[in-house]
Design a protein around this motif. Structure first.
Motif, short mmCIF file in Angstrom:
data_model
loop_
_atom_site.label_atom_id
_atom_site.label_comp_id
_atom_site.label_asym_id
_atom_site.label_seq_id
_atom_site.Cartn_x
_atom_site.Cartn_y
_atom_site.Cartn_z
N GLU A 4 13.35 -2.80 5.95
CA GLU A 4 14.15 -1.58 5.99
C GLU A 4 14.34 -1.08 7.42
N GLY A 5 14.63 -2.02 8.31
CA GLY A 5 14.96 -1.67 9.69
C GLY A 5 13.76 -1.44 10.61
N LYS A 6 12.55 -1.55 10.09
CA LYS A 6 11.36 -1.29 10.93
C LYS A 6 10.57 -2.58 11.15
N GLY A 7 10.17 -2.82 12.38
CA GLY A 7 9.37 -4.01 12.68
C GLY A 7 7.99 -3.88 12.05
N ILE A 8 7.58 -4.89 11.25
CA ILE A 8 6.28 -4.79 10.57
C ILE A 8 5.33 -5.92 10.99
N GLU A 9 5.77 -6.74 11.96
CA GLU A 9 4.98 -7.95 12.24
C GLU A 9 3.60 -7.66 12.84
N LYS A 10 3.40 -6.41 13.27
CA LYS A 10 2.07 -6.09 13.83
C LYS A 10 1.31 -5.11 12.95
N GLN A 11 1.91 -4.75 11.81
CA GLN A 11 1.26 -3.74 10.96
C GLN A 11 0.14 -4.32 10.11
N ALA A 12 -0.81 -3.46 9.73
CA ALA A 12 -1.91 -3.87 8.85
C ALA A 12 -1.37 -4.08 7.43
N PRO A 13 -1.96 -5.04 6.69
CA PRO A 13 -1.46 -5.34 5.34
C PRO A 13 -1.35 -4.11 4.43
N GLN A 14 -2.34 -3.21 4.49
CA GLN A 14 -2.30 -2.04 3.58
C GLN A 14 -1.15 -1.10 3.93
N LYS A 15 -0.78 -1.06 5.22
CA LYS A 15 0.38 -0.25 5.64
C LYS A 15 1.66 -0.86 5.10
N ILE A 16 1.70 -2.18 5.12
CA ILE A 16 2.89 -2.90 4.65
C ILE A 16 3.05 -2.66 3.15
N VAL A 17 1.95 -2.70 2.40
CA VAL A 17 2.02 -2.41 0.96
C VAL A 17 2.50 -0.98 0.75
N ALA A 18 1.93 -0.05 1.52
CA ALA A 18 2.30 1.36 1.36
C ALA A 18 3.78 1.59 1.67
N SER A 19 4.36 0.73 2.52
CA SER A 19 5.78 0.94 2.85
C SER A 19 6.70 0.35 1.78
N GLY A 20 6.13 -0.35 0.77
CA GLY A 20 6.95 -0.78 -0.36
C GLY A 20 7.13 -2.28 -0.50
N LEU A 21 6.19 -3.03 0.06
CA LEU A 21 6.30 -4.49 -0.01
C LEU A 21 4.99 -5.04 -0.57
N SER A 22 5.09 -5.75 -1.70
CA SER A 22 3.85 -6.16 -2.37
C SER A 22 3.92 -7.65 -2.72
N GLN A 23 2.79 -8.33 -2.58
CA GLN A 23 2.75 -9.78 -2.80
C GLN A 23 1.92 -10.15 -4.02
N VAL A 24 2.44 -11.08 -4.81
CA VAL A 24 1.63 -11.69 -5.88
C VAL A 24 1.19 -13.04 -5.35
N PRO A 25 -0.11 -13.20 -5.07
CA PRO A 25 -0.52 -14.41 -4.36
C PRO A 25 -0.51 -15.65 -5.24
N GLU A 26 -0.40 -16.80 -4.58
CA GLU A 26 -0.53 -18.08 -5.26
C GLU A 26 -1.92 -18.15 -5.89
N GLY A 27 -1.99 -18.60 -7.13
CA GLY A 27 -3.30 -18.70 -7.79
C GLY A 27 -3.76 -17.39 -8.38
N ARG A 28 -2.86 -16.40 -8.44
CA ARG A 28 -3.06 -15.07 -9.08
C ARG A 28 -4.11 -14.18 -8.42
N HIS A 29 -5.35 -14.72 -8.22
CA HIS A 29 -6.42 -13.90 -7.64
C HIS A 29 -6.60 -12.55 -8.34
N VAL A 30 -6.69 -12.57 -9.65
CA VAL A 30 -7.07 -11.33 -10.34
C VAL A 30 -8.54 -11.09 -10.05
N PHE A 31 -8.98 -9.84 -10.23
CA PHE A 31 -10.38 -9.54 -9.92
C PHE A 31 -11.26 -9.83 -11.14
N PRO A 32 -12.10 -10.87 -11.08
CA PRO A 32 -12.98 -11.14 -12.21
C PRO A 32 -14.06 -10.07 -12.28
N GLY A 33 -14.56 -9.80 -13.48
CA GLY A 33 -15.59 -8.75 -13.61
C GLY A 33 -14.97 -7.37 -13.79
#
Ligand code: ATP
Length: 233
Positions: free
Chosen positions: A61-90
């Protein structure tokens, strides 16, 4: 919405991504296809801030994110579903979904659980069950539901069909289209080129870290080069 310009990524001396440029417009499904080791996961992880680039620009959305922390990137509206799902067991299904909403402060979280449950009724049936006991297809649905709980504008999906039976693959792909219809933009990474291109507005073909072909989903499905390399002739 997302613009990648001249992106390069190295692992030590090995260059996994070579000067890659592509874009995703709001509302689209864009598929990035390529063989094992082509660099697809590396590109997604770099967009999410989990791997750092050696060169290039990533704008969301027009803002450089290549140096941002992952949690900031999620908060800005971008979310990843990782390969292999990685659900939290337990943790239960419900608790896994709650983790997806961890960064949210708005009051709509409760109604969003219901939205996720309406998309994935099996998750509602199993909401008190340990996530580790779900089948592969159900874990994929949970990983997608968890990502949706962060209310992303752009959803990054890494190989959602991997290891799943054809019936689950069809279901997952139809849900991906439903998510698009409801307004979320999607960048999809797949080895299952046929499925990925058949639902894509546009696509890119990645070979050994470089984009070698691009077009609409239909153009790529009809391309002789794609047919030969990815669709079994
Ligand atoms: P797959 O479908 O198998 O996940 P991919 O297209 O997603 O493949 P990547 O996982 O991005 O490809 O890998 C691209 C290249 O980078 C490969 O040559 C891989 O061996 C290498 N690579 C990936 N992760 C690492 C790492 N952590 N350290 C060193 N090399 C890596």
């Amino acid at each position: 919405m997302l613009e990648i310009e001249n992106l390069s990524v190295h692992y030590g001396m090995i260059q996994a991504v070579h000067d890659v440029s592509f874009h995703v417009e709001k509302g689209e499904i864009v598929s990035l296809i390529g063989a094992n080791g082509a660099g697809k996961t590396t590109i997604l992880r770099t967009i999410s801030g989990l791997t750092r680039s050696s060169k290039g620009k990533i704008s969301f959305e027009g803002k450089g994110i290549e140096k941002q922390a992952p949690q900031k990137i999620v908060a800005s509206g971008l979310s990843q579903v990782p390969e292999g799902r990685h659900v939290f067991p337990g943790l239960t299904v419900q608790e896994n979904l709650e983790m997806g909403a961890f960064l949210r402060k708005d009051k709509e979280v409760k109604q969003d659980y219901e939205q996720v449950f309406s998309k994935f009724p099996v998750l509602k049936e199993r909401k008190n069950q340990d996530a580790a006991t779900l089948s592969g297809g159900e874990q994929q649905m949970l990983a997608m539901g968890r990502a949706l709980m962060s209310k992303p504008k752009l959803l990054l999906l890494d190989e959602p069909s991997m290891g799943l039976a054809p019936i689950f693959i069809r279901e997952i792909f139809s849900i991906i289209q439903e998510i698009q219809k409801q307004g979320t933009t999607i960048l999809l990474i797949e080895q299952n080129a046929k499925m990925a291109l058949s639902i894509a507005n546009r696509g890119y073909v990645l070979e050994t870290g470089k984009i070698v072909l691009e077009g609409t989903g239909q153009e790529l499905l009809a391309s002789e080069a794609v047919k030969k390399a990815y669709l079994g002739g």
